[in-house]
Design a protein around this motif. Sequence first.
Motif, PDB file in Angstrom:
ATOM      1  N   ARG A   1     -44.963 -13.411 -46.421  1.00  0.00           N
ATOM      2  CA  ARG A   1     -45.133 -14.458 -45.401  1.00  0.00           C
ATOM      3  C   ARG A   1     -45.986 -15.625 -45.860  1.00  0.00           C
ATOM      4  O   ARG A   1     -46.631 -16.300 -45.066  1.00  0.00           O
ATOM      5  N   GLY A   2     -45.956 -15.862 -47.171  1.00  0.00           N
ATOM      6  CA  GLY A   2     -46.547 -17.081 -47.693  1.00  0.00           C
ATOM      7  C   GLY A   2     -45.462 -18.144 -47.757  1.00  0.00           C
ATOM      8  O   GLY A   2     -44.412 -18.014 -47.119  1.00  0.00           O
ATOM      9  N   SER A   3     -45.691 -19.211 -48.524  1.00  0.00           N
ATOM     10  CA  SER A   3     -44.697 -20.269 -48.644  1.00  0.00           C
ATOM     11  C   SER A   3     -44.581 -20.714 -50.092  1.00  0.00           C
ATOM     12  O   SER A   3     -45.431 -20.385 -50.934  1.00  0.00           O
ATOM     13  N   VAL A   4     -43.538 -21.469 -50.391  1.00  0.00           N
ATOM     14  CA  VAL A   4     -43.256 -21.920 -51.752  1.00  0.00           C
ATOM     15  C   VAL A   4     -43.106 -23.441 -51.746  1.00  0.00           C
ATOM     16  O   VAL A   4     -41.992 -23.963 -51.708  1.00  0.00           O
ATOM     17  N   PRO A   5     -44.214 -24.189 -51.773  1.00  0.00           N
ATOM     18  CA  PRO A   5     -44.146 -25.650 -51.754  1.00  0.00           C
ATOM     19  C   PRO A   5     -43.377 -26.244 -52.930  1.00  0.00           C
ATOM     20  O   PRO A   5     -42.708 -27.265 -52.790  1.00  0.00           O
TER      21      PRO A   5
ATOM     22  N   VAL B   1     -45.662 -23.673 -57.621  1.00  0.00           N
ATOM     23  CA  VAL B   1     -46.821 -23.809 -56.751  1.00  0.00           C
ATOM     24  C   VAL B   1     -46.494 -23.093 -55.454  1.00  0.00           C
ATOM     25  O   VAL B   1     -45.457 -23.357 -54.829  1.00  0.00           O
ATOM     26  N   LEU B   2     -47.351 -22.166 -55.070  1.00  0.00           N
ATOM     27  CA  LEU B   2     -47.128 -21.299 -53.920  1.00  0.00           C
ATOM     28  C   LEU B   2     -48.281 -21.455 -52.935  1.00  0.00           C
ATOM     29  O   LEU B   2     -49.244 -22.169 -53.195  1.00  0.00           O
ATOM     30  N   ALA B   3     -48.215 -20.793 -51.811  1.00  0.00           N
ATOM     31  CA  ALA B   3     -49.315 -20.815 -50.842  1.00  0.00           C
ATOM     32  C   ALA B   3     -49.372 -19.478 -50.125  1.00  0.00           C
ATOM     33  O   ALA B   3     -48.335 -18.855 -49.846  1.00  0.00           O
ATOM     34  N   ASP B   4     -50.585 -19.005 -49.852  1.00  0.00           N
ATOM     35  CA  ASP B   4     -50.732 -17.725 -49.174  1.00  0.00           C
ATOM     36  C   ASP B   4     -50.498 -17.869 -47.670  1.00  0.00           C
ATOM     37  O   ASP B   4     -50.166 -18.961 -47.180  1.00  0.00           O
ATOM     38  N   GLN B   5     -50.650 -16.787 -46.940  1.00  0.00           N
ATOM     39  CA  GLN B   5     -50.362 -16.782 -45.494  1.00  0.00           C
ATOM     40  C   GLN B   5     -51.202 -17.784 -44.713  1.00  0.00           C
ATOM     41  O   GLN B   5     -50.788 -18.296 -43.676  1.00  0.00           O
ATOM     42  N   MET B   6     -52.410 -18.053 -45.210  1.00  0.00           N
ATOM     43  CA  MET B   6     -53.314 -18.971 -44.498  1.00  0.00           C
ATOM     44  C   MET B   6     -53.202 -20.408 -44.974  1.00  0.00           C
ATOM     45  O   MET B   6     -53.904 -21.289 -44.491  1.00  0.00           O
ATOM     46  N   GLY B   7     -52.329 -20.645 -45.955  1.00  0.00           N
ATOM     47  CA  GLY B   7     -52.081 -22.007 -46.408  1.00  0.00           C
ATOM     48  C   GLY B   7     -52.792 -22.429 -47.670  1.00  0.00           C
ATOM     49  O   GLY B   7     -52.661 -23.586 -48.083  1.00  0.00           O
TER      50      GLY B   7
ATOM     51  N   GLY C   1     -51.067 -21.835 -58.054  1.00  0.00           N
ATOM     52  CA  GLY C   1     -49.924 -21.879 -58.946  1.00  0.00           C
ATOM     53  C   GLY C   1     -49.741 -20.574 -59.688  1.00  0.00           C
ATOM     54  O   GLY C   1     -50.658 -19.745 -59.760  1.00  0.00           O
ATOM     55  N   VAL C   2     -48.545 -20.377 -60.232  1.00  0.00           N
ATOM     56  CA  VAL C   2     -48.304 -19.259 -61.145  1.00  0.00           C
ATOM     57  C   VAL C   2     -47.657 -19.820 -62.408  1.00  0.00           C
ATOM     58  O   VAL C   2     -46.947 -20.830 -62.370  1.00  0.00           O
ATOM     59  N   TRP C   3     -47.931 -19.174 -63.507  1.00  0.00           N
ATOM     60  CA  TRP C   3     -47.416 -19.593 -64.805  1.00  0.00           C
ATOM     61  C   TRP C   3     -46.844 -18.385 -65.526  1.00  0.00           C
ATOM     62  O   TRP C   3     -47.530 -17.396 -65.745  1.00  0.00           O
TER      63      TRP C   3
ATOM     64  N   ARG D   1     -59.026 -26.956 -44.975  1.00  0.00           N
ATOM     65  CA  ARG D   1     -58.079 -25.845 -44.878  1.00  0.00           C
ATOM     66  C   ARG D   1     -58.453 -24.791 -45.918  1.00  0.00           C
ATOM     67  O   ARG D   1     -59.228 -25.079 -46.837  1.00  0.00           O
ATOM     68  N   PRO D   2     -57.937 -23.592 -45.796  1.00  0.00           N
ATOM     69  CA  PRO D   2     -58.169 -22.590 -46.841  1.00  0.00           C
ATOM     70  C   PRO D   2     -57.768 -23.157 -48.202  1.00  0.00           C
ATOM     71  O   PRO D   2     -56.762 -23.875 -48.311  1.00  0.00           O
ATOM     72  N   HIS D   3     -58.546 -22.854 -49.225  1.00  0.00           N
ATOM     73  CA  HIS D   3     -58.272 -23.459 -50.523  1.00  0.00           C
ATOM     74  C   HIS D   3     -58.934 -22.684 -51.653  1.00  0.00           C
ATOM     75  O   HIS D   3     -59.871 -21.906 -51.427  1.00  0.00           O
ATOM     76  N   TRP D   4     -58.445 -22.930 -52.865  1.00  0.00           N
ATOM     77  CA  TRP D   4     -59.042 -22.402 -54.078  1.00  0.00           C
ATOM     78  C   TRP D   4     -59.941 -23.463 -54.689  1.00  0.00           C
ATOM     79  O   TRP D   4     -59.625 -24.654 -54.659  1.00  0.00           O
ATOM     80  N   LEU D   5     -61.080 -23.035 -55.245  1.00  0.00           N
ATOM     81  CA  LEU D   5     -62.035 -23.941 -55.866  1.00  0.00           C
ATOM     82  C   LEU D   5     -62.311 -23.478 -57.293  1.00  0.00           C
ATOM     83  O   LEU D   5     -62.811 -22.373 -57.505  1.00  0.00           O
TER      84      LEU D   5
END
Length: 264
Positions: free
Chosen positions: A91-95, A109-115, A119-121, A204-208
């Motif tokens: 239930r994530g998304s694929v921007p 580039v993907l996104a988790d359930q909370m937005g 990325g994946v490589w 918003r939820p994010h990676w740092l």
Amino acid sequence: MLTTRFVDGAPCWIDVATPDPEGTASFYRALFGWSYRSAGPEGGGYGFLERAGRIVAGCAPPAGGQDPAGWTVYFQCSDADATAEAVRKARGSVPAPPVTVGEQGRSAVLADQMGAAFGVWQPGRREGLESAGEAGSLCWAELYTPDIARAAAFYHAVLGWETSAVSFPGGVYTSVSPQGAGEEGAFGGMVPLADDPVEADGSRPHWLPYIGAEDPDAVVARAAELGGRVRMPATSIPGVGRLARLEDPYGARFAVLRGDPRET
């Protein structure tokens, strides 16, 4: 801390989307000594940020020219398409669906359930960054999320991550490591978004991403001189080290860290 001995599930790349690659490269050159090298006419405006001749990050115009400036953390996977499908099932998304980058590899580039976007490589000829876990390069990554339990379940399903509760003088921290790596293989952590006054500023939820720094105080002072924003001044955390959170002149957020458990 990170190394360049990449395994599935571990951070292997970072890049910054910016409306001004030249200005961004100038900022990070003055801050960390990074130089810029274009990926060439077929790179679509993409370039590499290097330190001492080794790639430490990528740099590119925002997708479509409309996305805000920001850093993206990429994690290694053996099959980008399968990982994207796992994200959908969780239930994530694929921007940005998986694409092949010449012979270098395959990314998405993907996104988790909370937005929170990430990325994946899938490595081809290029495994990942050429420098990590040292001054001037990626050394840690943190997810700021409203629901740690939900995020932990999502990333376990998608990337096989394991989490551990680590106690330190300031409380309990949720560390993250690749499957089977144990606490010694931790590369980052998860932080409750609402509990962090710096990150819970309407974000918003994010990676740092965290960049290693021998002198975080000097980096903070220099960033301010260069037109960046100091979001959290250099602060010592017992059992962790000295860190600061910053924003470049174009709005991309990052942090710096000198890890030292003896820091007081």
